[in-house]
Motif scaffolding. Structure first.
Motif, PDB file in Angstrom:
ATOM      1  N   SER A  21      35.136  19.770 -27.703  1.00 18.54           N
ATOM      2  CA  SER A  21      34.069  18.776 -27.576  1.00 18.54           C
ATOM      3  C   SER A  21      34.375  17.812 -26.426  1.00 18.54           C
ATOM      4  CB  SER A  21      33.847  18.134 -28.936  1.00 18.54           C
ATOM      5  OG  SER A  21      34.001  16.796 -28.921  1.00 18.54           O
ATOM      6  N   ALA A  22      35.681  17.491 -26.209  1.00 13.54           N
ATOM      7  CA  ALA A  22      36.033  16.639 -25.050  1.00 13.54           C
ATOM      8  C   ALA A  22      35.689  17.365 -23.753  1.00 13.54           C
ATOM      9  CB  ALA A  22      37.518  16.292 -25.089  1.00 13.54           C
ATOM     10  N   THR A  32      40.945  13.504 -23.576  1.00 12.39           N
ATOM     11  CA  THR A  32      39.680  13.053 -22.995  1.00 12.39           C
ATOM     12  C   THR A  32      39.932  12.317 -21.690  1.00 12.39           C
ATOM     13  OG1 THR A  32      38.764  12.897 -25.210  1.00 12.39           O
ATOM     14  CG2 THR A  32      37.570  11.726 -23.468  1.00 12.39           C
ATOM     15  N   ALA A  33      40.987  11.486 -21.706  1.00 12.53           N
ATOM     16  CA  ALA A  33      41.305  10.726 -20.489  1.00 12.53           C
ATOM     17  C   ALA A  33      41.930  11.634 -19.410  1.00 12.53           C
ATOM     18  CB  ALA A  33      42.268   9.582 -20.832  1.00 12.53           C
ATOM     19  N   ALA A  34      42.618  12.695 -19.843  1.00 17.15           N
ATOM     20  CA  ALA A  34      43.374  13.528 -18.891  1.00 17.15           C
ATOM     21  C   ALA A  34      42.524  14.625 -18.235  1.00 17.15           C
ATOM     22  CB  ALA A  34      44.564  14.168 -19.611  1.00 17.15           C
ATOM     23  N   LEU A  35      41.414  14.976 -18.871  1.00 14.85           N
ATOM     24  CA  LEU A  35      40.596  16.058 -18.302  1.00 14.85           C
ATOM     25  C   LEU A  35      39.990  15.633 -16.968  1.00 14.85           C
ATOM     26  CD1 LEU A  35      38.746  17.270 -21.526  1.00 14.85           C
ATOM     27  CD2 LEU A  35      40.177  18.715 -20.054  1.00 14.85           C
ATOM     28  N   PRO A  36      39.855  16.555 -16.025  1.00 18.92           N
ATOM     29  CA  PRO A  36      39.217  16.171 -14.768  1.00 18.92           C
ATOM     30  C   PRO A  36      37.755  15.820 -15.016  1.00 18.92           C
ATOM     31  CG  PRO A  36      39.730  18.518 -14.786  1.00 18.92           C
ATOM     32  CD  PRO A  36      40.250  17.968 -16.058  1.00 18.92           C
ATOM     33  N   SER A  37      37.235  14.843 -14.276  1.00 20.62           N
ATOM     34  CA  SER A  37      35.843  14.476 -14.559  1.00 20.62           C
ATOM     35  C   SER A  37      34.921  15.128 -13.528  1.00 20.62           C
ATOM     36  CB  SER A  37      35.681  12.967 -14.531  1.00 20.62           C
ATOM     37  OG  SER A  37      36.410  12.459 -13.458  1.00 20.62           O
ATOM     38  N   SER A  94      33.395  19.672 -23.329  1.00 18.23           N
ATOM     39  CA  SER A  94      31.950  19.768 -23.087  1.00 18.23           C
ATOM     40  C   SER A  94      31.371  18.399 -22.700  1.00 18.23           C
ATOM     41  CB  SER A  94      31.241  20.416 -24.271  1.00 18.23           C
ATOM     42  OG  SER A  94      30.786  19.464 -25.156  1.00 18.23           O
ATOM     43  N   LYS A  95      31.929  17.321 -23.257  1.00 11.37           N
ATOM     44  CA  LYS A  95      31.443  15.980 -22.836  1.00 11.37           C
ATOM     45  C   LYS A  95      31.783  15.714 -21.376  1.00 11.37           C
ATOM     46  CE  LYS A  95      31.526  13.589 -27.220  1.00 11.37           C
ATOM     47  NZ  LYS A  95      32.602  13.373 -28.139  1.00 11.37           N
ATOM     48  N   THR A  96      32.976  16.166 -20.975  1.00 17.03           N
ATOM     49  CA  THR A  96      33.397  15.928 -19.586  1.00 17.03           C
ATOM     50  C   THR A  96      32.614  16.825 -18.622  1.00 17.03           C
ATOM     51  OG1 THR A  96      35.574  15.735 -20.581  1.00 17.03           O
ATOM     52  CG2 THR A  96      35.493  15.591 -18.210  1.00 17.03           C
ATOM     53  N   GLY A  97      32.162  17.958 -19.144  1.00 12.84           N
ATOM     54  CA  GLY A  97      31.356  18.859 -18.300  1.00 12.84           C
ATOM     55  C   GLY A  97      32.178  19.781 -17.419  1.00 12.84           C
ATOM     56  N   VAL A  98      33.523  19.863 -17.652  1.00 14.57           N
ATOM     57  CA  VAL A  98      34.321  20.777 -16.821  1.00 14.57           C
ATOM     58  C   VAL A  98      34.237  22.194 -17.383  1.00 14.57           C
ATOM     59  CG1 VAL A  98      36.045  19.245 -15.799  1.00 14.57           C
ATOM     60  CG2 VAL A  98      36.366  20.070 -18.136  1.00 14.57           C
ATOM     61  N   SER A 103      44.702  31.179 -10.766  1.00 18.99           N
ATOM     62  CA  SER A 103      44.825  31.078  -9.308  1.00 18.99           C
ATOM     63  C   SER A 103      45.711  29.865  -9.031  1.00 18.99           C
ATOM     64  CB  SER A 103      43.445  30.865  -8.678  1.00 18.99           C
ATOM     65  OG  SER A 103      42.968  29.578  -9.038  1.00 18.99           O
ATOM     66  N   SER A 104      46.169  29.720  -7.784  1.00 19.79           N
ATOM     67  CA  SER A 104      47.051  28.580  -7.515  1.00 19.79           C
ATOM     68  C   SER A 104      46.292  27.259  -7.678  1.00 19.79           C
ATOM     69  CB  SER A 104      47.730  28.697  -6.152  1.00 19.79           C
ATOM     70  OG  SER A 104      46.755  28.917  -5.184  1.00 19.79           O
ATOM     71  N   ASP A 105      45.005  27.236  -7.378  1.00 19.61           N
ATOM     72  CA  ASP A 105      44.228  25.995  -7.586  1.00 19.61           C
ATOM     73  C   ASP A 105      44.124  25.666  -9.074  1.00 19.61           C
ATOM     74  OD1 ASP A 105      43.875  25.721  -4.928  1.00 19.61           O
ATOM     75  OD2 ASP A 105      41.758  26.313  -4.891  1.00 19.61           O
ATOM     76  N   GLU A 106      43.871  26.702  -9.876  1.00 16.75           N
ATOM     77  CA  GLU A 106      43.768  26.470 -11.331  1.00 16.75           C
ATOM     78  C   GLU A 106      45.105  26.002 -11.895  1.00 16.75           C
ATOM     79  OE1 GLU A 106      40.326  29.838 -12.315  1.00 16.75           O
ATOM     80  OE2 GLU A 106      42.458  30.379 -12.441  1.00 16.75           O
ATOM     81  N   ALA A 107      46.189  26.622 -11.417  1.00 13.96           N
ATOM     82  CA  ALA A 107      47.514  26.227 -11.920  1.00 13.96           C
ATOM     83  C   ALA A 107      47.792  24.768 -11.576  1.00 13.96           C
ATOM     84  CB  ALA A 107      48.591  27.143 -11.333  1.00 13.96           C
ATOM     85  N   ALA A 108      47.392  24.357 -10.372  1.00 16.29           N
ATOM     86  CA  ALA A 108      47.623  22.962  -9.964  1.00 16.29           C
ATOM     87  C   ALA A 108      46.786  22.011 -10.828  1.00 16.29           C
ATOM     88  CB  ALA A 108      47.274  22.795  -8.494  1.00 16.29           C
ATOM     89  N   GLU A 109      45.554  22.411 -11.127  1.00 13.77           N
ATOM     90  CA  GLU A 109      44.675  21.573 -11.968  1.00 13.77           C
ATOM     91  C   GLU A 109      45.267  21.400 -13.368  1.00 13.77           C
ATOM     92  OE1 GLU A 109      39.982  21.494 -12.336  1.00 13.77           O
ATOM     93  OE2 GLU A 109      40.715  23.461 -11.740  1.00 13.77           O
ATOM     94  N   LEU A 110      45.807  22.512 -13.894  1.00 17.81           N
ATOM     95  CA  LEU A 110      46.374  22.462 -15.244  1.00 17.81           C
ATOM     96  C   LEU A 110      47.638  21.599 -15.260  1.00 17.81           C
ATOM     97  CD1 LEU A 110      45.979  23.478 -18.115  1.00 17.81           C
ATOM     98  CD2 LEU A 110      47.408  25.446 -17.565  1.00 17.81           C
ATOM     99  N   GLU A 111      48.430  21.718 -14.198  1.00 18.64           N
ATOM    100  CA  GLU A 111      49.652  20.911 -14.134  1.00 18.64           C
ATOM    101  C   GLU A 111      49.301  19.417 -14.085  1.00 18.64           C
ATOM    102  OE1 GLU A 111      52.441  22.021 -11.064  1.00 18.64           O
ATOM    103  OE2 GLU A 111      53.780  20.389 -11.617  1.00 18.64           O
TER     104      GLU A 111
END
Ligand code: PLP
Length: 444
Positions: free
Chosen positions: A357-358, A439-444, A360-364, A393-401
């Motif tokens: 739900s976090a 919720t605070a940590a997810l990319p917006s 889907s609220k963030t929309g990522v 992918s390397s971009d996804e890995a960086a986003e997750l880190e």
């Protein structure tokens, strides 16, 4: 819950003590730590103490521990019943070259819970348990080869770690996944003896098993492999593996090192799987080093002497089935009744749904997988059936880190790869804390 988060130096979270310890450690230890999985940028976190579901580091930062020593601490930290059992045993001695009755108690408890556990033999880690299971399979069948799933982690035994970290440059054609050595220096003979299949590929698994035929000792399988993305196992896949192994006279070795925490009688009972041998570890040691090879009497008898002659698979170790581990494991497993697993399931569901739900609220475009007390966050929405779907992918890995770093700053300690697990010490307030941090940590 903000007051529970981190020490604040002038309003800033500090890692100065951890950084200083890491600089010192690197003088004596390659990479500064003896476990590659503890390495984080810019430094590993050095712990001061743990209590229940929380850990406090040497800088005074507090974290909700969603790693739980890589899923082994199902009761959380410093559980009173385990502490009491360990102290009582410590007063009587910690390790002996004499047999201990507490080993029999833990063995009988585990065998009573799982139908396929006719006999069990203990060791000191999940790696050793997988190795022992494969050696038993080879000795029992008189065959050399093993098949495993691409990307699945089973510890650091040579055969079991093949294709653990395959990537698009070396993983080969989808129809014929390559066996890729993990550690440099792995002998070619090991690679020749390991076949690779995709998780959830029933037809591919059947074909690979039939191709190996009378050279195949076992298929090694984790029903919910974390490095493969914690995907749902498809019934057709497990049925194909079980049927085809039986047809060619090979064994099914289940790795329940993590998945044993999914239910009172392990994941195999939940999923209706009948393995020949199972490797267990982690929760059965109550927070102490442990492993176990359990299974049907035939293959398990390879560990026993026959007529005074050496066993087909001699096994042992200085600390094997030491009474501290056995007492801690017994004190843990006694507390893990059906209600305990129901609570773990409920908490896991609350976390997975809350994260969804976090998201889907963030929309990522992210997703969450998992079952029971396990969850995994993925920075993409590809449907995950196997390792290649989950591979970042390397971009996804960086986003997750970045997400993991933000979670850490928000007072939640995850394992790498967005993987987390809950202990029974977790409260509903702790779950609210986790979800607020996410919720605070997810990319917006
Ligand atoms: C599925 C699985 N198998 C085996 C192992 C190896 O266990 P250990 O770290 O106790 O050697 C692990 C460790 O995380 C694991 O997750």
């Amino acid at each position: 819950m903000a007051e529970r988060i981190g020490s604040q130096v002038g309003g800033q979270r500090s890692e100065a003590q951890s950084a200083a310890l890491y600089a010192r450690a690197r003088q004596w230890i390659p990479d500064g730590v003896s476990r590659a999985t503890l390495l984080r940028r810019p430094n590993p976190i050095y712990v001061d103490h743990g209590e229940g579901a929380w850990v406090t580091d040497v800088d005074g930062n507090r974290y909700l521990d969603c790693n739980n020593n890589f899923t082994s601490l199902i009761m959380g930290h410093a559980d009173p019943a385990i502490a009491q059992a360990v102290s009582a045993q410590m007063e009587r001695g910690s390790a002996f070259a004499l047999a201990c009755d507490i080993e029999i108690e833990l063995a009988s408890l585990l065998c009573a819970r799982v139908e396929s556990f006719e006999l069990i033999r203990f060791c000191n880690s999940g790696t050793e348990a997988v190795m022992g299971a494969l050696k038993a399979a080879r000795a029992f069948t008189g065959r050399p080869n093993v098949i495993k799933v691409e990307g699945a982690y089973h510890g650091t035994y040579d055969h079991a770690e093949a294709s653990l970290a395959s990537d698009p440059t070396n993983w080969g054609d989808a129809a014929a996944p390559a066996t890729v050595p993990f550690a440099s220096g792995t002998p070619d003979s090991v690679i020749e003896e390991v076949g690779i299949i995709h998780f959830n590929d029933a037809a591919g698994a059947r074909a690979a098993i039939e191709r190996q035929g009378d050279r195949l000792a076992a298929v090694l399988l984790d029903v919910m492999p974390s490095q493969v993305g914690l995907p749902v196992i498809e019934p057709e896949f497990i049925a194909a593996v079980r049927e085809a192994t039986r047809e060619v006279g090979a064994l099914l070795v289940l790795d329940e090192v993590i998945s044993f925490r999914l239910g009172y009688s392990g994941a195999q009972t939940l999923l209706g799987i009948d393995p020949d041998i199972t490797a267990v570890a982690k929760i059965i040691g109550g927070g102490f080093p442990v492993g176990g090879v359990a299974g049907r009497e035939g293959p398990m008898s390879t560990f026993a002497r026959v007529g005074g002659a050496r066993a087909k698979v001699p096994s042992g170790g200085t600390f094997t089935a030491n009474p501290i581990t056995m007492a801690a494991g017994y004190a843990t497993m006694k507390q893990l009744d059906h209600a305990a697993f129901a609570r773990l399931d409920d908490m896991g569901e609350a976390v997975r749904n809350g994260l969804r739900s976090a998201i889907s609220k963030t929309g990522v475009d992210w997703q969450v997988t998992g079952r029971g007390s396990l969850f995994k966050v993925h920075p993409h929405t590809r449907h995950i059936r196997n390792y290649r779907d989950a591979h970042l992918s390397s971009d996804e890995a960086a986003e997750l880190e970045q997400f993991e770093h933000a979670m850490q700053a928000g007072g939640v300690y995850l394992s790498g790869g967005g993987f987390g697990c809950l202990s029974l010490a977790t409260t509903d307030d702790d779950i609210a804390h986790l979800l607020a941090a996410a919720t605070a940590a997810l990319p917006s």
